[in-house]
Design a protein around this motif. Structure first.
Motif, mmCIF file in Angstrom:
data_model
loop_
_atom_site.group_PDB
_atom_site.id
_atom_site.type_symbol
_atom_site.label_atom_id
_atom_site.label_comp_id
_atom_site.label_asym_id
_atom_site.label_seq_id
_atom_site.Cartn_x
_atom_site.Cartn_y
_atom_site.Cartn_z
ATOM 1 N N UNK A 170 5.007 -69.673 32.472
ATOM 2 C CA UNK A 170 3.882 -68.832 32.878
ATOM 3 C C UNK A 170 3.586 -68.990 34.367
ATOM 4 N N UNK A 171 3.121 -67.904 34.959
ATOM 5 C CA UNK A 171 2.606 -67.938 36.322
ATOM 6 C C UNK A 171 1.384 -67.020 36.373
ATOM 7 N N UNK A 172 0.494 -67.327 37.296
ATOM 8 C CA UNK A 172 -0.722 -66.523 37.425
ATOM 9 C C UNK A 172 -0.757 -65.878 38.798
ATOM 10 N N UNK A 173 -1.565 -64.836 38.884
ATOM 11 C CA UNK A 173 -1.733 -64.164 40.170
ATOM 12 C C UNK A 173 -3.079 -63.462 40.172
ATOM 13 N N UNK A 174 -3.397 -62.880 41.298
ATOM 14 C CA UNK A 174 -4.600 -62.082 41.445
ATOM 15 C C UNK A 174 -4.164 -60.697 41.899
ATOM 16 N N UNK A 175 -4.670 -59.671 41.211
ATOM 17 C CA UNK A 175 -4.262 -58.295 41.479
ATOM 18 C C UNK A 175 -5.433 -57.551 42.111
ATOM 19 N N UNK A 228 -6.812 -59.328 33.449
ATOM 20 C CA UNK A 228 -8.228 -59.419 33.093
ATOM 21 C C UNK A 228 -8.439 -59.993 31.704
ATOM 22 N N UNK A 229 -9.135 -59.242 30.852
ATOM 23 C CA UNK A 229 -9.405 -59.700 29.493
ATOM 24 C C UNK A 229 -8.134 -59.908 28.681
ATOM 25 N N UNK A 230 -7.063 -59.245 29.045
ATOM 26 C CA UNK A 230 -5.810 -59.355 28.292
ATOM 27 C C UNK A 230 -5.033 -60.629 28.613
ATOM 28 N N UNK A 231 -5.520 -61.462 29.543
ATOM 29 C CA UNK A 231 -4.837 -62.717 29.872
ATOM 30 C C UNK A 231 -4.761 -63.611 28.636
ATOM 31 N N UNK A 232 -5.884 -63.799 27.948
ATOM 32 C CA UNK A 232 -5.877 -64.665 26.765
ATOM 33 C C UNK A 232 -5.024 -64.074 25.645
ATOM 34 N N UNK A 233 -5.020 -62.748 25.514
ATOM 35 C CA UNK A 233 -4.194 -62.119 24.492
ATOM 36 C C UNK A 233 -2.708 -62.311 24.800
ATOM 37 N N UNK A 244 -8.615 -59.040 40.214
ATOM 38 C CA UNK A 244 -8.627 -59.411 38.806
ATOM 39 C C UNK A 244 -7.493 -60.404 38.561
ATOM 40 N N UNK A 245 -7.731 -61.352 37.672
ATOM 41 C CA UNK A 245 -6.718 -62.347 37.331
ATOM 42 C C UNK A 245 -5.628 -61.728 36.472
ATOM 43 N N UNK A 246 -4.419 -62.222 36.653
ATOM 44 C CA UNK A 246 -3.289 -61.747 35.864
ATOM 45 C C UNK A 246 -2.420 -62.935 35.481
ATOM 46 N N UNK A 247 -1.697 -62.778 34.376
ATOM 47 C CA UNK A 247 -0.736 -63.788 33.957
ATOM 48 C C UNK A 247 0.586 -63.098 33.666
ATOM 49 N N UNK A 248 1.664 -63.797 33.959
ATOM 50 C CA UNK A 248 3.020 -63.297 33.743
ATOM 51 C C UNK A 248 3.756 -64.412 33.004
ATOM 52 N N UNK A 249 4.204 -64.130 31.796
ATOM 53 C CA UNK A 249 4.846 -65.151 30.971
ATOM 54 C C UNK A 249 6.267 -64.712 30.651
ATOM 55 N N UNK A 250 7.220 -65.548 31.035
ATOM 56 C CA UNK A 250 8.621 -65.307 30.671
ATOM 57 C C UNK A 250 8.873 -66.003 29.344
ATOM 58 N N UNK A 251 9.335 -65.258 28.370
ATOM 59 C CA UNK A 251 9.672 -65.796 27.051
ATOM 60 C C UNK A 251 11.190 -65.739 26.956
ATOM 61 N N UNK A 252 11.822 -66.924 26.967
ATOM 62 C CA UNK A 252 13.282 -67.000 27.008
ATOM 63 C C UNK A 252 13.844 -67.453 25.672
ATOM 64 N N UNK A 253 14.887 -66.787 25.247
ATOM 65 C CA UNK A 253 15.530 -67.104 23.977
ATOM 66 C C UNK A 253 16.332 -68.395 24.068
ATOM 67 N N UNK A 254 17.057 -68.590 25.131
ATOM 68 C CA UNK A 254 17.976 -69.719 25.216
ATOM 69 C C UNK A 254 17.542 -70.673 26.317
ATOM 70 N N UNK A 255 17.916 -71.936 26.189
ATOM 71 C CA UNK A 255 17.674 -72.930 27.228
ATOM 72 C C UNK A 255 18.917 -72.982 28.112
ATOM 73 N N UNK A 256 18.823 -73.212 29.367
ATOM 74 C CA UNK A 256 17.573 -73.243 30.138
ATOM 75 C C UNK A 256 17.171 -71.841 30.555
ATOM 76 N N UNK A 257 15.901 -71.650 30.726
ATOM 77 C CA UNK A 257 15.343 -70.368 31.158
ATOM 78 C C UNK A 257 15.221 -70.431 32.670
#
Length: 122
Positions: free
Chosen positions: A86-91, A61-66, A108-121
């Motif tokens: 990043x990937x998005x979904x609906x919950x 929801x509102x936390x997507x932009x955050x 409600x909209x949702x976002x899931x972001x993988x933050x990877x330290x090393x390449x390739x992720x």
């Protein structure tokens, strides 16, 4: 009042971003998880020697932009060292009503972001 959705089971590398928690505190937690021995997983053991290779940010929801801002701040603080996926979904949100059959399900909209330290992720 509608209830919040249930959080899926996660590991120490899953960060559920909310609007209630201070942004700087969430940023520090993510940085700590990505530090050597910080607890981000990759092998499922928690505190991996050499740091967690990846964390997963989840915003609803509102936390997507955050969540997006948090991922971008992490990436900007370590130029070239982190990749974002990043990937998005609906919950579907659970209803808190005695007559559930008369109500349409809310989403409600949702976002899931993988933050990877090393390449390739992967």
């Amino acid at each position: 009042a509608p209830r919040p959705p249930r959080a899926p089971p996660g590991s120490g590398a899953d960060v559920f971003v909310s609007m209630r928690t201070d942004f700087r505190a969430q940023l520090r937690r993510c940085q700590r998880l990505l530090e050597p021995g910080g607890g981000g997983n990759g092998t499922g053991t928690g505190g991996v020697v050499g740091g967690g290779p990846e964390i997963r940010l989840h915003g609803l929801g509102l936390a997507v932009t955050r969540a997006i801002n948090l991922a971008l701040q992490l990436q900007a603080a370590s130029p070239g060292a982190l990749q974002l996926h990043a990937s998005t979904s609906s919950v579907t949100l659970p209803e808190d009503s005695p007559d559930v059959s008369a109500m349409r399900p809310r989403h409600n909209s949702a976002i899931h972001i993988r933050v990877c330290r090393e390449a390739p992720c992967v």
